[in-house]
Design an enzyme around this catalytic site. Structure first.
Site, PDB file in Angstrom:
ATOM      1  CB  THR A  64       3.263   3.210 -30.505  1.00 23.60           C
ATOM      2  OG1 THR A  64       2.777   4.550 -30.595  1.00 23.60           O
ATOM      3  CG2 THR A  64       4.357   2.993 -31.541  1.00 23.60           C
ATOM      4  N   GLY A  65       0.342   3.370 -31.905  1.00 24.34           N
ATOM      5  CA  GLY A  65      -0.436   3.701 -33.094  1.00 24.34           C
ATOM      6  C   GLY A  65      -1.889   3.874 -32.722  1.00 24.34           C
ATOM      7  NE  ARG A  91      -8.805   5.550 -27.423  1.00 21.33           N
ATOM      8  CZ  ARG A  91      -7.506   5.309 -27.629  1.00 21.33           C
ATOM      9  NH1 ARG A  91      -6.627   5.573 -26.702  1.00 21.33           N
ATOM     10  NH2 ARG A  91      -7.102   4.802 -28.765  1.00 21.33           N
ATOM     11  CB  VAL A  92      -9.429   1.973 -22.370  1.00 22.39           C
ATOM     12  CG1 VAL A  92      -8.234   1.047 -22.217  1.00 22.39           C
ATOM     13  CG2 VAL A  92      -9.821   2.565 -21.023  1.00 22.39           C
ATOM     14  N   GLY A  93      -7.376   2.668 -24.989  1.00 22.13           N
ATOM     15  CA  GLY A  93      -6.819   2.134 -26.228  1.00 22.13           C
ATOM     16  C   GLY A  93      -6.175   0.778 -26.016  1.00 22.13           C
ATOM     17  CG  ASP A  94      -2.879  -0.126 -28.537  1.00 21.23           C
ATOM     18  OD1 ASP A  94      -3.149   1.097 -28.388  1.00 21.23           O
ATOM     19  OD2 ASP A  94      -1.769  -0.516 -28.929  1.00 21.23           O
ATOM     20  N   GLY A 145      -4.928   2.921 -31.408  1.00 16.76           N
ATOM     21  CA  GLY A 145      -5.220   1.800 -30.528  1.00 16.76           C
ATOM     22  C   GLY A 145      -6.402   0.952 -30.945  1.00 16.76           C
ATOM     23  CB  THR A 177       2.189   4.969 -26.937  1.00 20.10           C
ATOM     24  OG1 THR A 177       0.834   5.388 -26.875  1.00 20.10           O
ATOM     25  CG2 THR A 177       2.368   3.732 -26.086  1.00 20.10           C
TER      26      THR A 177
HETATM   27  N1  ASP Z   1      -1.835   3.332 -29.007  1.00 17.61           N
HETATM   28  C1  ASP Z   1      -2.127   4.491 -28.209  1.00 17.61           C
HETATM   29  C2  ASP Z   1      -3.612   4.558 -27.967  1.00 17.61           C
HETATM   30  O1  ASP Z   1      -4.375   4.288 -28.877  1.00 17.61           O
HETATM   31  C3  ASP Z   1      -1.689   5.761 -28.837  1.00 17.61           C
HETATM   32  C4  ASP Z   1      -0.242   5.821 -29.218  1.00 17.61           C
HETATM   33  O2  ASP Z   1       0.361   4.822 -29.563  1.00 17.61           O
HETATM   34  O3  ASP Z   1       0.337   6.904 -29.158  1.00 17.61           O
HETATM   35  O4  ASP Z   1      -4.013   4.949 -26.898  1.00 17.61           O
END
Ligand code: ASP
Length: 289
Positions: A210-211, A188-191, A213, A160
């Site tokens: 980032t990480g 799917r939706v992350g953070d 989510g 991200t």
């Molecule tokens: N945080 C992002 C997600 O979960 C992934 C990422 O940080 O690369 O969609």
């Protein structure tokens, strides 16, 4: 009171495993992007414009898991998420599971400016983006670098991208953009597009995460950092460390990039590394992994 004329910014290109082949290109690119942002801020650009432009440059680079570098979901589709936030008025624009558009961050900014809403998803976001004249991708097979899940997930970092900035007027802004996790479920939706989770800016701090989510959402990590400062009286480094410790205790990994009103960038991560660049107090652009 913070000085009015300090400018500062930071960018990240994701946290996670080292990918040595990609790393030098990412570092060089992040440095260029940060230099460009610094010049914009010095010329008096608002933090909001800077985070949008730099995020779009990172989406276009194909070096991160955002924009052109996005990998497909389990149905072979490219669904992208982005959020932008203007700290002083707390204006927010966000798009989730957006297909077919080059720069999700531009669509998010348009949501902020041209709708009464904060977040648009899927087909609604796409119809809106078309009406706004946002740049479309004619053929995903010609555009995205990662075609099919031919690369193993462990070869890919969580990549991200994020940008935070403080302008000459003391306003903070943040943007986060992502292709999410490779092979994720449809829808799917992350953070990243969720204000208070993967993206946040207010009058005291700007945050981009980032990480993994799901864990960042459980920790409401970006909002938690601001709340620790606001109600707990914590300084930014302590607040960021506390929020990451909470996320770590849930079993997640990743990192936060934060910028305080004083112009100091603070990065905290429990991942192996976090690709990042920032404007140091002496005016130089620093890069680290
Ligand atoms: N945080 C992002 C997600 O979960 C992934 C990422 O940080 O690369 O969609």
């Amino acid at each position: 009171m913070p000085k009015q004329n300090i400018i500062a910014l930071a960018v990240h290109g994701g946290a996670g495993k080292y990918n040595r082949a990609a790393q030098s290109a990412q570092s060089a690119h992040m440095k260029d992007v940060a230099q460009h942002g610094k010049a914009m801020l010095e010329a008096g650009a608002p933090a909001l414009d800077v985070v949008e432009e730099l995020a779009a440059q990172m989406e276009d680079a194909g070096l991160y898991v955002a924009g052109k570098g996005t990998g497909p979901n389990c149905a072979g589709e490219y669904e992208l998420d982005a959020c932008i936030m203007d700290g002083t008025p707390r204006n927010i624009g966000s798009v989730c599971a957006l297909k077919g558009y080059k720069n999700p961050v531009h669509v998010a900014r348009a949501v902020m400016e041209h709708t009464p809403h904060i977040m648009l998803t899927g087909r609604g976001a796409e119809n809106f983006a078309a009406g706004q004249g946002c740049k479309q991708i004619q053929n995903p097979l010609d555009y995205y670098i990662i075609q099919g899940v031919t690369r193993l997930p462990e070869e890919l970092d969580t990549g991200t991208i994020g940008v935070v900035a403080r302008d000459q007027g003391g306003h903070l802004a943040a943007a986060t953009s992502t292709g999410g996790l490779l092979g994720k479920m449809q829808g799917r939706v992350g953070d990243s597009p969720l204000p208070g989770a993967g993206c946040w800016a207010d009058e005291r701090v700007a945050v981009s995460c980032t990480g993994q989510g799901e864990f960042f959402i459980k920790a409401a990590i970006a909002a938690d950092i601001s709340a620790r400062m606001r109600y707990g009286g914590q300084a930014l480094p302590e607040a960021a460390q506390g929020a990451i410790a909470d996320m770590d205790a849930q079993g997640g990994y990743g990192g936060v990039m934060t910028l305080g009103i004083t112009g100091k960038a603070v990065f905290v991560f429990n991942a192996l590394g976090m690709r990042r660049a920032w404007s140091a107090e002496n005016g130089a652009i620093e890069v680290a992994v």
